[in-house]
Design an enzyme around this catalytic site. Structure first.
Site, short mmCIF file in Angstrom:
data_model
loop_
_atom_site.label_atom_id
_atom_site.label_comp_id
_atom_site.label_asym_id
_atom_site.label_seq_id
_atom_site.Cartn_x
_atom_site.Cartn_y
_atom_site.Cartn_z
N TRP A 34 1.33 12.15 -3.01
CA TRP A 34 2.06 11.70 -4.16
C TRP A 34 1.12 10.62 -4.84
O TRP A 34 1.14 10.53 -6.33
CB TRP A 34 3.50 10.87 -4.37
CG TRP A 34 3.28 9.48 -3.77
CD1 TRP A 34 2.72 8.92 -2.58
CD2 TRP A 34 4.15 8.40 -4.39
NE1 TRP A 34 2.96 7.62 -2.40
CE2 TRP A 34 3.88 7.19 -3.59
CE3 TRP A 34 4.83 8.18 -5.48
CZ2 TRP A 34 4.48 5.99 -3.62
CZ3 TRP A 34 5.34 7.06 -5.72
CH2 TRP A 34 5.17 5.74 -4.79
N ASP A 35 -0.06 10.05 -4.25
CA ASP A 35 -0.91 9.47 -4.74
C ASP A 35 -1.72 9.90 -5.98
O ASP A 35 -2.18 9.42 -7.05
CB ASP A 35 -2.34 9.02 -3.85
CG ASP A 35 -1.65 8.61 -2.56
OD1 ASP A 35 -0.52 8.67 -1.97
OD2 ASP A 35 -2.41 7.69 -1.91
N GLU A 51 7.97 2.39 3.15
CA GLU A 51 7.94 3.20 4.25
C GLU A 51 8.37 2.41 5.65
O GLU A 51 8.22 2.80 6.61
CB GLU A 51 6.56 3.91 4.77
CG GLU A 51 6.42 4.90 3.56
CD GLU A 51 4.89 5.28 3.48
OE1 GLU A 51 3.91 4.80 4.24
OE2 GLU A 51 4.72 6.59 2.65
N LYS A 110 6.92 -2.52 2.13
CA LYS A 110 5.66 -2.14 2.15
C LYS A 110 5.12 -2.32 0.85
O LYS A 110 4.03 -2.68 0.61
CB LYS A 110 5.60 -0.97 2.89
CG LYS A 110 4.21 -0.58 2.94
CD LYS A 110 4.19 0.80 3.90
CE LYS A 110 2.71 1.30 4.33
NZ LYS A 110 2.86 2.54 5.09
O1 IFM Z 1 1.18 7.80 -0.35
C1 IFM Z 1 0.62 6.67 0.55
C2 IFM Z 1 1.93 6.04 0.87
O2 IFM Z 1 2.77 5.61 -0.26
C3 IFM Z 1 1.62 4.63 1.62
N1 IFM Z 1 1.05 4.85 2.67
C4 IFM Z 1 -0.24 5.66 2.45
C5 IFM Z 1 -0.13 7.09 1.67
C6 IFM Z 1 -1.52 7.68 1.21
O3 IFM Z 1 -2.09 6.83 0.43
#
Ligand code: IFM
Length: 749
Positions: free
Chosen positions: A328-329, A469, A578
């Site tokens: 989703w980044d 997360e 987080k």
């Molecule tokens: O998409 C992100 C997530 O929101 C947090 N952990 C890393 C992923 C990839 O950058």
């Protein structure tokens, strides 16, 4: 515009960081910045070329290394690790996308050698990279140059000592003009054809050696004391799914050699001039901020794929973090910059999602749902690529179970959100009616099948992971439920629009078979979807969150290292989160909240957020800026703008933090410049940090290319193409005609 970044410290331990921040790329090829004179595990990344991998489903492959050069003077290596280093400098120039290297060494026998090089990964010619270098010695001697295509590079795996080579070498060949390696991924899907040619002045004898490490051109040159010798390595890298393009590779090498470095460099420079003409942003009053911002934009732009076979990946074409997967980044953090500045490229990147809609449909079916469910991590084929397990040791004891692939479902709504945002920026009816609409309808279908009915709460979404997360298997995550609701309403609105407009719009509705009854159901679900309770104005992040153990932290800190061991081990049992979750929803769907509510939620969550994810600070910074928390907003902006230059998360060696880079632009755009799309009008509410006198930027809004100069009490706007645009600032609305410039003034906030 002139920006160069210089680095003068050579230390093999930090070479991996330079590798990422000095990466050059053109959206097709990525060549990391490790120095060419030393060996490295990193080869070349080629956008869209993946192969099956244990645990990670498919991963971007570490393709053969082509940029390396081994040089010997009278048999002694000209390198950094084994000789006395007299001078070392690397310079990344983001204006013309070049990497320069200056090295002087004294060999063990006392010879002083000066080496300098310039690298480019050609902006316009997608298959071409060039390394031009010069060598001078303080005595006569024999210079030996070894210029390989190294076909023994492999991907680092879950343990550094395990390396997986993702290709077989099919052919090594030499011609009069150069050398060639044809390799194919282990799954047989991609053929990579690499040709290179080391060119020197004069007629120097060339030897070619083939072995298990690859194919190598070797030149032996007698050099004279004090005289500079110049060499150029032309490199062509082609990837394709089926054809044999060896001849094309050699042909492109010949063409490059015929044109020569200067002409090719001129072309490359012109390409980047055009890029910066669109993307340049000036911040008057804060060079530091401008530098970090431009560095971020440079790496974002370099990652922009050349076609729609792949989209932007979490760590760019810069490294192997997250295995080259798309998250989703891309849609939520990186794409808004492209929507505004390179809309035509954004369309291609959204087409990557459209092209993988069938895979998303299968994914939904596999999980017992309807419609299309986009995978949390996606590779070249659009199937779920999140590793369910990551082993931490060789014997399988320390296995970490990863649930995001099974539970982080909000990505499906995030993609629908981005499709709509793209349409709001561009009014691209062609895209929306034929492709975007299908994404929006099919994702709504997914949510309609994903919800469950609860007599007390209405429609609920159980067992998810939200953006935060730390808390897994939770029910009714605020972000997820709100975005699902948004997705359902959006689909209903577009369904109505399609019925009204007919043509391609209606064709799409018919093709998917959506009808009135289904749409009514979507609206009913949207109306009754459960949004977590509010206590003193604060939304509970998920059911039961408020009952967890409380723990608060300094909002200016980053990461988990500052937490006591006990807390670190039990994060899921605490209220610590987080990354932005409720706040991320409020930043995306700002229009649904009043500022007072946003403030209550911000104040509550910001002291409970570790920002252990690099995606967190951009959302918090934007919202902090809306709330007038200028110091905090600015602090996050600077941290984000220097995230990789200062290796803030300690993992820059794994690749560039693309989402954060997109976030930096969004902080400036949505936060400090306060730019919002309100229907057909662009609304500007400046909130520039104190020391910023003005921001100058250009971007497209519904086809009009706008040039804005924003100050806290003044907005100067001009349309520089033949379209009109409605803009509003300081409660004044104007229609800007082509070529017209206006100045709107008001009270600084
Ligand atoms: O998409 C992100 C997530 O929101 C947090 N952990 C890393 C992923 C990839 O950058």
């Amino acid at each position: 515009m002139k920006y160069s970044f210089k680095f003068k410290e050579y230390d093999p331990k930090i070479e991996g960081i330079y590798g990422t921040i000095l990466t050059l790329g053109n959206g097709h090829i990525g060549i990391r910045g490790e120095i060419e004179l030393e060996p490295t595990i990193y080869g070349t990344t080629i956008a869209g070329v993946y192969d099956y991998a244990p645990y990670f489903y498919r991963e971007i492959i570490n393709a053969p290394r082509v940029i390396g050069i081994q040089a010997l003077f009278n048999g002694e290596p000209i390198c950094l690790s084994g000789q006395k280093l007299l001078n070392y400098e690397r310079e990344l120039d983001i204006e013309d996308a070049t990497l320069k290297t200056f090295v002087s060494v004294k060999t063990q026998s006392g010879a002083k050698i000066d080496y300098e090089s310039i690298r480019i990964v050609h902006g316009k010619r997608k298959n071409l990279a060039i390394l031009k270098f010069k060598i001078k010695a303080d005595r006569d001697g024999l210079l030996t140059l070894i210029s390989p295509i190294e076909t023994d590079v492999a991907n680092p795996s879950y343990r550094n000592e395990i390396m997986i080579k993702h290709y077989n070498v099919e052919e090594l060949e030499e011609s009069k003009k150069g050398i060639y390696a044809g390799v194919r991924t282990l799954d047989g899907k991609y053929k990579i054809e690499i040709a290179s040619s080391l060119v020197s002045e004069g007629n120097i004898k060339r030897t070619v050696v083939k072995n298990t490490k690859g194919i190598t051109e070797i030149l032996n040159v007698k050099i004279e004391k004090g005289k500079t010798y110049e060499f150029i390595k032309y490199i062509v890298i082609i990837s394709s799914e089926d054809s044999n393009l060896k001849d094309k590779a050699f042909q492109e090498i010949e063409e490059a050699r015929a044109l020569g470095f200067d002409k090719l460099y001129k072309e490359h420079k012109e390409y980047w001039e055009k890029i910066w003409e669109k993307a340049n942003i000036e911040i008057d009053g804060d060079d530091q901020a401008e530098k970090g911002l431009k560095f971020s934009l440079f790496h974002l732009i370099q990652s922009m794929p050349k076609d729609s076979k792949i989209s932007l990946t979490a760590r760019g074409i810069h490294g192997f973090g997250y295995r080259g997967h798309v998250f989703w980044d891309t849609e939520i953090y990186a794409l808004p910059f492209f929507m505004a500045v390179f809309p035509e490229k954004t369309r291609e990147m959204l087409m990557y999602r459209y092209n993988n809609l069938d895979a998303a449909r299968e994914n939904a079916k596999l999980n017992g749902y309807k419609g299309a469910q986009f995978p949390w991590e996606s590779a070249d084929d659009g199937y779920e690529a999140t590793p369910p397990l990551i082993p931490l040791d060789m014997i399988g004891k320390g296995v970490v179970r990863i649930y995001t692939g099974e539970e982080e479902h909000h990505i499906t709504a995030d993609i629908a959100y981005a499709v709509e945002l793209y349409y709001k920026f561009t009014n691209d009816d062609d895209f929306m009616s034929k492709y975007g609409l299908e994404i929006i309808l099919e994702t709504a279908r997914f949510w309609a099948s994903r919800v469950e009915y609860d007599k007390e709460k209405g429609y609920v979404i159980k067992k998810v992971i939200g953006p935060d997360e730390y808390h897994e298997h939770v029910n009714n995550n605020f972000f997820t439920n709100l975005m699902a609701k948004y997705n359902l309403i959006l689909a209903a609105e577009y369904y109505r629009k399609a019925k009204e407009l007919g043509g391609d719009w209606l064709e799409t509705v018919k093709r998917i078979g959506v009808n009135e009854e289904e749409v009514m159901k979507w609206l009913e679900i949207a109306e009754k979807i459960y949004i977590p309770r509010q206590v003193n104005g604060v939304f509970e992040q998920f059911d039961g969150y408020f009952d967890l153990m409380d723990y608060t932290i300094d909002p200016y800190g980053i990461g988990e290292n500052r937490l006591p061991e006990e807390v670190k081990r039990n994060l899921g049992k605490t209220k610590l989160i987080k990354q932005a979750d409720v706040i991320a929803a409020q930043y995306l769907l700002k229009e649904q909240f009043d500022l007072e509510t946003i403030k209550k939620n911000f104040d509550y969550y910001v002291v409970r957020t570790t920002h252990a994810s690099s995606l967190s600070m951009p959302a918090y910074s934007i919202v902090a800026s809306w709330l007038g928390y200028e110091d905090l907003a600015y602090d996050y902006f600077i941290k984000c703008a220097f995230i990789d230059l200062h290796n803030i998360y300690g993992n820059t060696q794994d690749g560039f933090h693309l989402a954060t880079a997109g976030g930096v632009w969004q902080i400036l755009f949505r936060g400090f410049c306060g730019i919002e799309i309100k229907g057909d009008t662009l609304k500007i509410t400046p909130r520039l940090p104190q020391k910023w006198r003005s921001v100058k930027l250009k971007f497209f809004f519904k086809g009009a290319l706008l040039s804005l100069e924003i100050k806290n009490d003044e907005v100067k706007a001009k349309v520089i193409n033949d379209k009109s645009a409605k803009i509003s600032a300081f409660s004044k609305d104007v229609l800007l005609k082509p070529g017209e410039e206006i100045i709107l003034r008001g009270e600084a906030r």
